[in-house]
Design a protein around this motif. Structure first.
Motif, PDB file in Angstrom:
ATOM      1  N   ILE A 106       0.848  -1.205   0.000  1.00 11.16           N
ATOM      2  CA  ILE A 106       0.000   0.000   0.000  1.00 11.16           C
ATOM      3  C   ILE A 106       0.879   1.249   0.000  1.00 11.16           C
ATOM      4  CG2 ILE A 106      -1.693   1.363   1.293  1.00 11.16           C
ATOM      5  CD1 ILE A 106      -2.811  -1.304   2.400  1.00 11.16           C
ATOM      6  N   ASP A 107       1.907   1.254   0.847  1.00 11.09           N
ATOM      7  CA  ASP A 107       2.795   2.422   0.930  1.00 11.09           C
ATOM      8  C   ASP A 107       3.462   2.717  -0.406  1.00 11.09           C
ATOM      9  OD1 ASP A 107       2.143   2.747   3.596  1.00 11.09           O
ATOM     10  OD2 ASP A 107       3.989   1.814   4.348  1.00 11.09           O
ATOM     11  N   VAL A 108       3.985   1.681  -1.052  1.00 17.72           N
ATOM     12  CA  VAL A 108       4.663   1.866  -2.338  1.00 17.72           C
ATOM     13  C   VAL A 108       3.674   2.380  -3.385  1.00 17.72           C
ATOM     14  CG1 VAL A 108       5.771   0.645  -4.258  1.00 17.72           C
ATOM     15  CG2 VAL A 108       6.518   0.204  -1.911  1.00 17.72           C
ATOM     16  N   TRP A 109       2.478   1.816  -3.395  1.00 19.31           N
ATOM     17  CA  TRP A 109       1.473   2.253  -4.378  1.00 19.31           C
ATOM     18  C   TRP A 109       1.084   3.709  -4.142  1.00 19.31           C
ATOM     19  CZ3 TRP A 109       2.761  -2.214  -6.043  1.00 19.31           C
ATOM     20  CH2 TRP A 109       2.287  -2.670  -7.273  1.00 19.31           C
ATOM     21  N   GLN A 110       0.900   4.067  -2.896  1.00 21.67           N
ATOM     22  CA  GLN A 110       0.513   5.442  -2.599  1.00 21.67           C
ATOM     23  C   GLN A 110       1.642   6.419  -2.892  1.00 21.67           C
ATOM     24  OE1 GLN A 110      -1.021   5.039   1.457  1.00 21.67           O
ATOM     25  NE2 GLN A 110      -3.099   5.003   0.663  1.00 21.67           N
ATOM     26  N   GLU A 111       2.858   6.029  -2.582  1.00 21.37           N
ATOM     27  CA  GLU A 111       4.008   6.922  -2.821  1.00 21.37           C
ATOM     28  C   GLU A 111       4.261   7.138  -4.305  1.00 21.37           C
ATOM     29  OE1 GLU A 111       7.120   4.922  -0.700  1.00 21.37           O
ATOM     30  OE2 GLU A 111       6.209   5.370   1.256  1.00 21.37           O
ATOM     31  N   THR A 112       3.965   6.137  -5.132  1.00 23.91           N
ATOM     32  CA  THR A 112       4.221   6.248  -6.570  1.00 23.91           C
ATOM     33  C   THR A 112       2.994   6.726  -7.342  1.00 23.91           C
ATOM     34  OG1 THR A 112       3.730   3.882  -6.881  1.00 23.91           O
ATOM     35  CG2 THR A 112       6.043   4.486  -6.526  1.00 23.91           C
ATOM     36  N   GLY A 113       1.913   7.051  -6.625  1.00 26.49           N
ATOM     37  CA  GLY A 113       0.733   7.616  -7.273  1.00 26.49           C
ATOM     38  C   GLY A 113      -0.113   6.632  -8.052  1.00 26.49           C
ATOM     39  N   ARG A 114       0.092   5.344  -7.795  1.00 31.02           N
ATOM     40  CA  ARG A 114      -0.712   4.331  -8.487  1.00 31.02           C
ATOM     41  C   ARG A 114      -2.068   4.169  -7.784  1.00 31.02           C
ATOM     42  NH1 ARG A 114       4.622   2.163  -8.950  1.00 31.02           N
ATOM     43  NH2 ARG A 114       5.132   1.575 -11.095  1.00 31.02           N
ATOM     44  N   PRO A 115      -3.073   3.661  -8.526  1.00 29.29           N
ATOM     45  CA  PRO A 115      -4.400   3.497  -7.933  1.00 29.29           C
ATOM     46  C   PRO A 115      -4.457   2.355  -6.916  1.00 29.29           C
ATOM     47  CG  PRO A 115      -4.389   2.770 -10.230  1.00 29.29           C
ATOM     48  CD  PRO A 115      -3.055   3.368  -9.965  1.00 29.29           C
ATOM     49  N   VAL A 116      -5.184   2.589  -5.833  1.00 29.92           N
ATOM     50  CA  VAL A 116      -5.393   1.587  -4.791  1.00 29.92           C
ATOM     51  C   VAL A 116      -6.894   1.388  -4.610  1.00 29.92           C
ATOM     52  CG1 VAL A 116      -5.004   0.932  -2.385  1.00 29.92           C
ATOM     53  CG2 VAL A 116      -3.268   2.273  -3.598  1.00 29.92           C
ATOM     54  N   VAL A 117      -7.306   0.126  -4.617  1.00 29.01           N
ATOM     55  CA  VAL A 117      -8.707  -0.238  -4.394  1.00 29.01           C
ATOM     56  C   VAL A 117      -8.801  -0.960  -3.057  1.00 29.01           C
ATOM     57  CG1 VAL A 117     -10.677  -1.562  -5.243  1.00 29.01           C
ATOM     58  CG2 VAL A 117      -9.082  -0.494  -6.877  1.00 29.01           C
ATOM     59  N   PHE A 118      -9.607  -0.435  -2.156  1.00 25.47           N
ATOM     60  CA  PHE A 118      -9.858  -1.090  -0.868  1.00 25.47           C
ATOM     61  C   PHE A 118     -11.208  -1.792  -0.955  1.00 25.47           C
ATOM     62  CE2 PHE A 118      -6.971   2.412   0.203  1.00 25.47           C
ATOM     63  CZ  PHE A 118      -6.005   1.719   0.922  1.00 25.47           C
ATOM     64  N   VAL A 119     -11.201  -3.101  -0.718  1.00 21.70           N
ATOM     65  CA  VAL A 119     -12.417  -3.904  -0.826  1.00 21.70           C
ATOM     66  C   VAL A 119     -12.843  -4.334   0.572  1.00 21.70           C
ATOM     67  CG1 VAL A 119     -13.465  -5.955  -1.844  1.00 21.70           C
ATOM     68  CG2 VAL A 119     -11.632  -4.746  -3.081  1.00 21.70           C
ATOM     69  N   ARG A 120     -14.127  -4.156   0.871  1.00 19.34           N
ATOM     70  CA  ARG A 120     -14.663  -4.547   2.178  1.00 19.34           C
ATOM     71  C   ARG A 120     -15.816  -5.524   1.989  1.00 19.34           C
ATOM     72  NH1 ARG A 120     -17.174   0.184   4.543  1.00 19.34           N
ATOM     73  NH2 ARG A 120     -19.143  -0.708   3.840  1.00 19.34           N
ATOM     74  N   HIS A 121     -15.760  -6.625   2.740  1.00 23.25           N
ATOM     75  CA  HIS A 121     -16.836  -7.616   2.676  1.00 23.25           C
ATOM     76  C   HIS A 121     -17.916  -7.256   3.686  1.00 23.25           C
ATOM     77  CE1 HIS A 121     -18.325 -11.551   1.340  1.00 23.25           C
ATOM     78  NE2 HIS A 121     -18.884 -11.594   2.542  1.00 23.25           N
ATOM     79  N   ASP A 122     -19.091  -6.953   3.185  1.00 24.48           N
ATOM     80  CA  ASP A 122     -20.263  -6.666   4.019  1.00 24.48           C
ATOM     81  C   ASP A 122     -21.135  -7.917   4.027  1.00 24.48           C
ATOM     82  OD1 ASP A 122     -19.304  -4.114   4.388  1.00 24.48           O
ATOM     83  OD2 ASP A 122     -20.727  -3.155   3.033  1.00 24.48           O
TER      84      ASP A 122
END
Length: 196
Positions: A39-55
């Protein structure tokens, strides 16, 4: 390993409910640390991050909406909204992140994303199902096996598989079946940093 400039990191179901004894014995205690690094590397390099939550729609589930278990683990929640790149929250009640809200496939295609990296919980459940669907939908899927974990499981005929056995079976099925490329976190990080 080549990591695209716009490769999306899909963080699946890293929720507090998976910390409960309900699930039994787990494997890979390093999973959370590796997920955090990615997550840190993706955020630092400006790449998209998808957070998935199971409801979960099952009454009494540790992942039921409105319960403490439904919340993301602290290390994930603390990172949400901190990246330089686009971010998406997907909620789902089935195994595949592609059957959630909003539509993950539409969001990725709209952003021109062709490569996804899947991490999170559980290896042989939501991660594997999302990887298989991603492969079927035409994405290049990377599956860092050390950035996820699962639990021992009992199946039919009294058969029991350990978390390690399930992880290995998932890795062989996905990689051998060409749904995804099973890789290590370290190699993904090196590829992302050198490209980013």
């Amino acid at each position: 390993m080549e990591i695209n400039e716009n490769a999306a990191l899909v963080v699946v179901d890293v929720q507090k409910g998976f910390e409960l004894d309900f699930w039994g014995r787990r494997n890979n205690p390093e999973a959370e640390g590796n997920i955090a690094v990615l997550i840190d590397v993706w955020q630092e390099t400006g790449r998209p991050v998808v957070f998935v939550r199971h409801d979960s729609v099952q009454e009494g589930s540790p992942l039921e909406p409105g319960t403490e278990g439904n919340a993301f683990k602290d290390f994930v929640e603390e990172r949400r909204g901190k990246g330089a790149g686009p971010e998406l929250l997907v909620t789902k009640s089935v195994n595949s992140a592609f059957y959630g809200e909003p539509d993950l496939d539409a969001w990725l295609k709209g952003a021109g994303v062709g490569q996804i990296v899947i991490v999170g919980i559980q290896t042989n459940m939501c991660n594997e199902t999302t990887a298989r669907m991603g492969g079927n939908l035409g994405y290049e899927v990377l599956f860092p096996l050390d950035a996820m974990h699962t639990f021992d499981l009992e199946g039919p005929f009294g058969w029991v598989q350990t978390a390690e056995e399930l992880t290995r079976a998932t890795a062989v099925s996905l990689h051998g079946g060409r749904f995804a490329r099973v890789v290590a976190t370290e190699d993904v990080v090196k590829g992302a940093v050198s490209a980013g």
